[in-house]
Scaffold this active site. Structure first.
Site, PDB file in Angstrom:
ATOM      1  N   GLU A 141       1.981  -9.387  11.391  1.00 21.01           N
ATOM      2  CA  GLU A 141       1.730  -9.073  10.006  1.00 21.01           C
ATOM      3  C   GLU A 141       3.067  -8.741   9.328  1.00 21.01           C
ATOM      4  O   GLU A 141       3.361  -9.175   8.154  1.00 21.01           O
ATOM      5  CB  GLU A 141       0.867  -7.915  10.193  1.00 21.01           C
ATOM      6  CG  GLU A 141       0.444  -7.425   8.841  1.00 21.01           C
ATOM      7  CD  GLU A 141      -0.454  -6.020   8.832  1.00 21.01           C
ATOM      8  OE1 GLU A 141      -0.649  -5.549   9.735  1.00 21.01           O
ATOM      9  OE2 GLU A 141      -0.999  -5.655   7.617  1.00 21.01           O
TER      10      GLU A 141
ATOM     11  N   ASP B  67       0.791  -1.088  -0.004  1.00 19.00           N
ATOM     12  CA  ASP B  67       0.014   0.203   0.130  1.00 19.00           C
ATOM     13  C   ASP B  67       0.844   1.197  -0.116  1.00 19.00           C
ATOM     14  O   ASP B  67       0.528   2.246  -0.765  1.00 19.00           O
ATOM     15  CB  ASP B  67      -1.025  -0.107   1.143  1.00 19.00           C
ATOM     16  CG  ASP B  67      -1.678  -1.055   1.269  1.00 19.00           C
ATOM     17  OD1 ASP B  67      -1.793  -1.983   0.469  1.00 19.00           O
ATOM     18  OD2 ASP B  67      -2.936  -1.078   2.251  1.00 19.00           O
TER      19      ASP B  67
HETATM   20  C1  DGY Z   1      -5.770  -1.826   4.665  1.00 18.89           C
HETATM   21  O1  DGY Z   1      -6.899  -1.414   4.822  1.00 18.89           O
HETATM   22  O2  DGY Z   1      -4.699  -1.472   5.127  1.00 18.89           O
HETATM   23  C2  DGY Z   1      -5.617  -2.631   3.507  1.00 18.89           C
HETATM   24  O3  DGY Z   1      -4.104  -3.027   3.219  1.00 18.89           O
HETATM   25  C3  DGY Z   1      -6.249  -2.071   2.293  1.00 18.89           C
HETATM   26  O4  DGY Z   1      -6.506  -3.309   1.556  1.00 18.89           O
END
Ligand code: DGY
Length: 428
Positions: free
Chosen positions: A392, A162
């Site tokens: 994560e 992201d």
């Molecule tokens: C989040 O909400 O962080 C996700 O990676 C977007 O899909």
């Protein structure tokens, strides 16, 4: 070993919601596209039927145009933003309106070829192959309208990485103004220092509102988007999935699907060359809007090893880049070059290690003869979970667990690494 295997299984079971698995409780309470596909790889070590179901559930929500959305909102949960009220995609079961890295083709082939229950695999795979082919056609039609051979992402979330440094330049061209007021929920679950910034979120939301205003019409979104980036990571994953889909379809006698996948893959292979950087020793992202390669040495540029992109020299150069990055941190693979001033070891995709990326890079290295380098990555991955649990992501400088905890795909990758080590030991 058994302890870790059992701990990983407990996490998969705990995050199982019946027909789908949430990435982790709280932070991500729905079904995510590439999380689910990679999760199925872990589930097969417990129950092959359940692994096929994970993928079937995801594909039950494929759009009529072929896109497989990045989130399926199976249940109401206001602990996540942006939820269905923001996306408003009009699907019977609400979904987001963008996609995610298409790891599906690779996963289907692995599930099928390594299945113990051959009848079950034959019964379940055929319908999924047709759906994967439809998704791949969608990528070619809607994300490569000029037939360059490579597809663009229209939103940073589509890369799965992201807030990668790769997107800083192109995202700066996306406005922040006029976005409907909102409250982030992610930073209630996780330290904000480990998540994207507010400025990035504003621009993420601006893109969502722009696409929503166009009725999520994928025939128009590409050209209308101020963010169009060719990510070597997504393209490498698509290329591997195309070739795996072709091999699987051939096995099943689906010759039309196989031929089309091979043709798209050949175009991609040829086009990959345009992204290579000798100086960085990896592939770079390309900004379709400015017409420039993006100077950002990130793990997206090493993922092409998963697809075996490039000649032997390029594969060796990527293996060497991996080693160089590793020598500057405690564990690999950092998601960005640790010698770059912009490297942030704890902020999501701007430096941390992710086990799913380690898995894909190790798989690619092994396939292309870099066995030693692949083993280092697998050992680092297991070291991380022994030291810091099933997080994560992890700070590669000191192994600190970051982001969400008891994370599904981290557990799935651990099952894969451990099962492969047992198989290798049996082969010896
Ligand atoms: C989040 O909400 O962080 C996700 O990676 C977007 O899909």
């Amino acid at each position: 070993m058994t302890g870790e295997f059992d701990r990983a299984i407990a996490i998969l079971n705990e995050n199982d919601r019946g027909g789908y698995t949430v990435p982790t409780k709280g932070l991500y309470p729905f079904q995510w596209n590439w999380d689910s596909c990679l999760t199925a790889l872990g589930q097969r070590h417990i129950d092959e039927g359940r692994a096929w179901t994970e993928i079937e559930t995801l594909l039950d929500h494929q759009w009529p145009d072929g896109m497989v959305p990045h989130i399926i909102f199976h249940e109401d949960d206001d602990g996540y933003f942006p939820g269905p009220a923001t996306w408003r995609t009009g699907r019977p079961v609400p979904t987001s309106g963008i996609t995610q890295p298409p790891v599906l083709g690779f996963v289907l082939r692995r599930l099928f070829e390594q299945a113990h229950d051959r009848d079950l695999a034959h019964n379940r795979v055929r319908a999924l192959v047709a759906k994967a082919a439809a998704w791949h056609r969608w990528f070619a039609d809607c994300r490569d309208p000029e037939a360059t051979g490579l597809v663009a992402i229209l939103h940073p979330w589509e890369s799965g990485r992201d807030n990668a440094i790769d997107w800083d330049g192109p995202l700066a061209a996306v406005p922040r103004d006029g976005v409907t007021a909102y409250v982030r929920r992610d930073t209630e679950h996780v330290d904000p220092a480990e998540r994207p910034t507010m400025e990035e979120y504003d621009r993420y939301l601006w893109l969502v509102e722009r696409f929503r205003s166009m009725g999520w019409d994928n025939t128009k979104l590409h050209d209308a988007s101020p963010f169009q980036v060719v990510d070597p990571g997504v393209n490498a994953i698509l290329l591997r999935s195309e070739e795996d889909l072709a091999a699987l379809a051939e096995d099943l006698g689906e010759t039309v699907i196989a031929a089309a996948a091979r043709e798209r893959a050949a175009r991609m292979r040829a086009a990959f060359d345009t992204l290579w950087s000798d100086a960085a020793g990896l592939y770079l992202a390309y900004d379709r809007v400015s017409g420039r390669l993006i100077d950002s040495p990130s793990v997206g540029g090493l993922l092409p090893v998963f697809a075996g992109s490039g000649n032997a020299d390029r594969l060796s150069a990527m293996a060497a880049t991996c080693e160089r990055w590793r020598s500057g941190v405690s564990v690999g693979v950092p998601s960005h070059d640790p010698t770059d001033d912009r490297f942030e070891p704890r902020r999501y995709w701007r430096g941390p290690c992710w086990l799913i990326v380690n898995y894909m890079i190790a798989d690619g290295l092994r396939r292309h003869g870099f066995e030693g380098q692949a083993s280092v990555i697998v050992n680092d991955s297991l070291d991380l979970i022994r030291h810091s649990g099933f997080a994560e992501y992890y700070d590669p400088t000191d192994r600190t667990a970051c982001g969400g905890c008891r994370f599904t795909w981290t557990a799935a990758m651990v099952l894969e690494f451990l099962a492969a080590s047992v198989t290798n030991a049996e082969d010896i």
